[in-house]
Design an enzyme around this catalytic site. Sequence first.
Site, PDB file in Angstrom:
ATOM      1  CB  CYS A 383      47.289  46.693  53.850  1.00 25.61           C
ATOM      2  SG  CYS A 383      46.296  46.212  52.439  1.00 25.61           S
ATOM      3  CG  HIS A 510      46.282  42.726  56.256  1.00 26.41           C
ATOM      4  ND1 HIS A 510      46.003  43.893  56.927  1.00 26.41           N
ATOM      5  CD2 HIS A 510      45.767  42.872  55.013  1.00 26.41           C
ATOM      6  CE1 HIS A 510      45.334  44.712  56.134  1.00 26.41           C
ATOM      7  NE2 HIS A 510      45.171  44.109  54.958  1.00 26.41           N
ATOM      8  CD  GLU A 512      47.229  43.076  60.180  1.00 24.12           C
ATOM      9  OE1 GLU A 512      48.334  42.985  59.608  1.00 24.12           O
ATOM     10  OE2 GLU A 512      46.267  43.729  59.704  1.00 24.12           O
TER      11      GLU A 512
HETATM   12  N1  GLN Z   1      42.402  50.591  50.447  1.00 25.48           N
HETATM   13  C1  GLN Z   1      43.603  49.900  50.051  1.00 25.48           C
HETATM   14  C2  GLN Z   1      43.314  48.890  48.971  1.00 25.48           C
HETATM   15  O1  GLN Z   1      42.196  48.479  48.776  1.00 25.48           O
HETATM   16  C3  GLN Z   1      44.270  49.235  51.226  1.00 25.48           C
HETATM   17  C4  GLN Z   1      43.478  48.114  51.783  1.00 25.48           C
HETATM   18  C5  GLN Z   1      43.904  47.714  53.168  1.00 25.48           C
HETATM   19  O2  GLN Z   1      44.662  48.426  53.818  1.00 25.48           O
HETATM   20  N2  GLN Z   1      43.423  46.583  53.648  1.00 25.48           N
HETATM   21  O3  GLN Z   1      44.217  48.457  48.306  1.00 25.48           O
END
Ligand code: GLN
Length: 542
Positions: A383, A510, A512
């Site tokens: 992410c 994600h 994970e």
């Molecule tokens: N802050 C980044 C976004 O909003 C990444 C978000 C995250 O890593 N969950 O896109």
Amino acid sequence: MKYIFVTGGVVSSLGKGLAAASIGTLLEHRGLKTLMQKFDPYLNVDPGTMSPYQHGEVYVLDDGAETDLDLGHYERFTSGRLSRMNNLTSGQVFDSVIKKERRGEYLGKTVQFIPHVTDEIKERMHTVTRNNPDVDVLITEIGGTVGDMEGLLFIEALRQFALEVGKENVCFIHVTLLPFIKAAGEAKTKPTQQSAAKLRELGIQPDIIICRTETDLDEDNRRKIAMFCNVEKKNVVAFRDVAHTIYECPLDLRRDKIDRLVVDRIGLGHTPSPALEDYEKFVQRVIHPKHKVTIAVVGKYIELQDAYKSIYESLIHAGAYHDTKVNIVRVEAEAIETHGAKQVIGHVDGILVPGGFGDRGIEGKILAARYARENGIPYFGICLGMQIATIEFARNICGLEGADSTEFNKSTPHPVICLQEEQKGVTDMGATMRLGSCESILFAGTRSAEFYGDKDRIHERHRHRYEFNSDYQDTLQEAGLTIAAVSAKEGLVEIVEITEHPFYIGAQFHPEFLSKPNAPHPLFAGFVGAALRISESGNELI
Ligand code: GLN
């Protein structure tokens, strides 16, 4: 359906969620279909708006629900797929009651905590029951500690619910602490007695008491707890500190036959004892691995045990798959800003940059990504970690000076990461990110496709507001950053990779949240495998 309710007493952080999840594992291995859920008495509608300092990781479900991290344990320990119906908070309960009141649904009545709020909680139980006709056992954990004022309505709702569905179909399990007083040289049962008494005062007699203990539970204490908590002695179960891994928890609870006690209580005593051979093999691989790798997790909430929970668990699953101990080095990104990457992470076999929000530590993460890319060290960006890899590549390979995400620098000359179109104009913070499972198209011939076993479609969970800016796609691609996957619906970039690198992958989603003990996520398995090759080569690339 049969019901298990797990409450906690004496103190928080007892491992109540793990106890509940472990019971789920054991019942599943007895051939029962289980479903798990959590009731949280706090007033937030969901934990999505809470800081990791308050709450640890926010665990995201397929349907986009932002939930308590215990739901992560549930999905890792059992196979029941959870939905937003499986995490109820006081915030949701009151929101619903007040909306009904405004719509006039209470037909002029005075709206009260009892019966209207308790009815709302029971109605959720009945809805989950109706929606899951194939489930044998629904396990519900109640957050907080019995005696907390904010949990009272949930406890009262459970008391009523047990009467409605028949007490013979319900098992109340109370998890308490057995503190060991060093000076006296003994474990004390009084807090457990008082906590069980508190529960009885609220109308609930626990059927089973689980005692968290650093050591063991001797016969004398079992007898005392049984006598003064009003349960049979065999129903007093020890839950000991496990030596190596949380995956030992089901095996520890099995020592006192918790699953047998539960099934006997709810009329499922005919089910066979749990077939745990494969599970035990997995645990053995975690405890006694052949190989070892060192992975740096470069983040912002590194000192918190729970902030990257699912990532740490996924590394353990992938490690077990490779018969490898993953030694995790938790690195504050800001330390790299101060001391430089070589100094802080020069010794590791792999670098993982997890998700995150806000600009603290961003430059340190960019330095970590650069170090990994230039030195052939496996890099896995998740992410925010994918966005970091993109920014680093844009700045240092494409020469786009000052390239950044507009999350960190609104006036960057090269917004290679920018706010998603749908996010523009969003003002509410709760549940408004791009959330949940989406389908992506995976491109053949990429490393990522290889790890996924040459699938061409994948489904992964998301939680973000910013995205790879497609205006820069050609520039970055021509310079060697491969786009390995895009979302099927919007065409958003989902995976970037450097194909020739030993492992350089950034995922906008994600992974994970989908890794399990005996089924590691393919990208985690690929990452740990690549780190293992680096480690076995004597890390000579550094
Ligand atoms: N802050 C980044 C976004 O909003 C990444 C978000 C995250 O890593 N969950 O896109």
